[in-house]
Design a protein around this motif. Structure first.
Motif, PDB file in Angstrom:
ATOM      1  N   LEU A  20      21.131   9.350  53.492  1.00  0.00           N
ATOM      2  CA  LEU A  20      21.323  10.518  52.992  1.00  0.00           C
ATOM      3  C   LEU A  20      21.890   9.999  51.669  1.00  0.00           C
ATOM      4  N   SER A  21      22.171   8.961  51.005  1.00  0.00           N
ATOM      5  CA  SER A  21      22.748   8.580  49.951  1.00  0.00           C
ATOM      6  C   SER A  21      22.421   9.363  48.510  1.00  0.00           C
ATOM      7  N   THR A  22      21.274   9.681  48.312  1.00  0.00           N
ATOM      8  CA  THR A  22      21.093  10.459  47.270  1.00  0.00           C
ATOM      9  C   THR A  22      21.644  11.847  47.446  1.00  0.00           C
ATOM     10  N   SER A  23      21.539  12.634  48.657  1.00  0.00           N
ATOM     11  CA  SER A  23      21.991  13.790  48.861  1.00  0.00           C
ATOM     12  C   SER A  23      23.724  13.733  48.903  1.00  0.00           C
ATOM     13  N   ILE A  24      24.100  13.018  49.370  1.00  0.00           N
ATOM     14  CA  ILE A  24      25.544  12.777  49.318  1.00  0.00           C
ATOM     15  C   ILE A  24      26.322  13.009  47.816  1.00  0.00           C
ATOM     16  N   TYR A  25      25.403  11.985  47.119  1.00  0.00           N
ATOM     17  CA  TYR A  25      26.220  11.980  45.192  1.00  0.00           C
ATOM     18  C   TYR A  25      25.789  13.286  44.725  1.00  0.00           C
ATOM     19  N   SER A  26      24.749  14.184  45.420  1.00  0.00           N
ATOM     20  CA  SER A  26      24.393  15.544  44.658  1.00  0.00           C
ATOM     21  C   SER A  26      25.619  16.542  45.077  1.00  0.00           C
ATOM     22  N   VAL A  27      26.085  16.217  46.119  1.00  0.00           N
ATOM     23  CA  VAL A  27      27.118  17.205  46.593  1.00  0.00           C
ATOM     24  C   VAL A  27      28.446  16.875  46.257  1.00  0.00           C
TER      25      VAL A  27
END
Length: 237
Positions: free
Chosen positions: A169-176
């Motif tokens: 979920l790394s990409t989603s984490i930095y987008s949030v």
């Protein structure tokens, strides 16, 4: 392979725990003294983690609310029941399995290396941080398993799930969450985890038996509390 670092880390814990299990034949007096030394080291580690907090009031609130939730849910009781089931499957005492599992899970999952290493694996397919963490966790698993019992080996499961989830979920984490906010969250979660690790040290030293597992929801409260406080401060500024 995004999960390579996480797989190596979990494997190192399992291997270390198995090697530590083979050292159970050392004299009881020596094992007891070594365990006390480890407990003191864990105690100091917890203090060091706590001192990094930028908002100790949040740490206190997280521990209080988290413990209330944990006691209400009965996390410690559930883990003890799990330990009893594992005892029948693999042998050993229920207490040692539960203690080893909780100790290993907290020590291996709490801290910046677990989160940042997993993010690096997911975003850049760079596993160097997790490989380094695997070496540290593997050696500590040898020591923990030789003194706390085979329960340490089962901490590889939450380590794999926790770090693997962050990597995927790394990409989603930095987008949030921004990098600055994530670092702030890590500081407070690490401080809360430090208090729990101190409690583990007290348990191992048999100074006071604390139901550490029931404090685990405090980690979530601390993680949510940091952005909430930031939002409130901006609202009234």
């Amino acid at each position: 392979m995004i999960l390579l670092g996480t797989l190596v880390n979990a494997g190192a814990i399992i291997l270390g725990a198995l090697l530590g299990r083979m050292l159970k034949r050392i004299p009881e007096s020596m094992r007891q003294t070594v365990m006390q030394g480890i407990a003191l080291a864990v105690f100091i580690l917890g203090i060091k983690m706590c001192l990094g907090s930028d908002n100790f009031l949040l740490v206190i609130i997280s521990i209080v609310l988290g413990t209330v939730i944990g006691e209400w849910i009965g996390i410690e009781k559930g883990l003890n029941n799990l330990g009893h089931w594992l005892e029948r499957k693999v042998g050993g005492s229920q207490g040692s399995i539960a203690t080893g599992f909780i100790t290993g899970t907290l020590v291996y999952c709490i801290g910046a290396m677990a989160v940042l290493g997993s993010l690096d694996s997911g975003l850049r397919n760079n596993h160097e941080v997790l490989f380094m963490k695997a070496m540290l966790d593997g050696f500590s698993a040898i020591i923990f398993a030789s003194t706390l019992g085979i329960g340490v080996i089962f901490s590889a499961v939450p380590v794999f799930l926790y770090q693997g989830m962050i990597a995927l979920l790394s990409t989603s984490i930095y987008s949030v969450v921004s990098e600055t906010m994530l670092n702030a969250i890590l500081v407070e979660v690490t401080a809360v985890g430090g208090l729990m690790i101190i409690a583990i040290g007290l348990n191992v030293l048999e100074i006071k038996q604390i139901r550490v597992a029931n404090m685990m929801p405090a980690l979530v409260i601390a993680a949510v509390g940091v952005p909430f406080i930031d939002w409130v401060s901006k609202l009234f500024s």
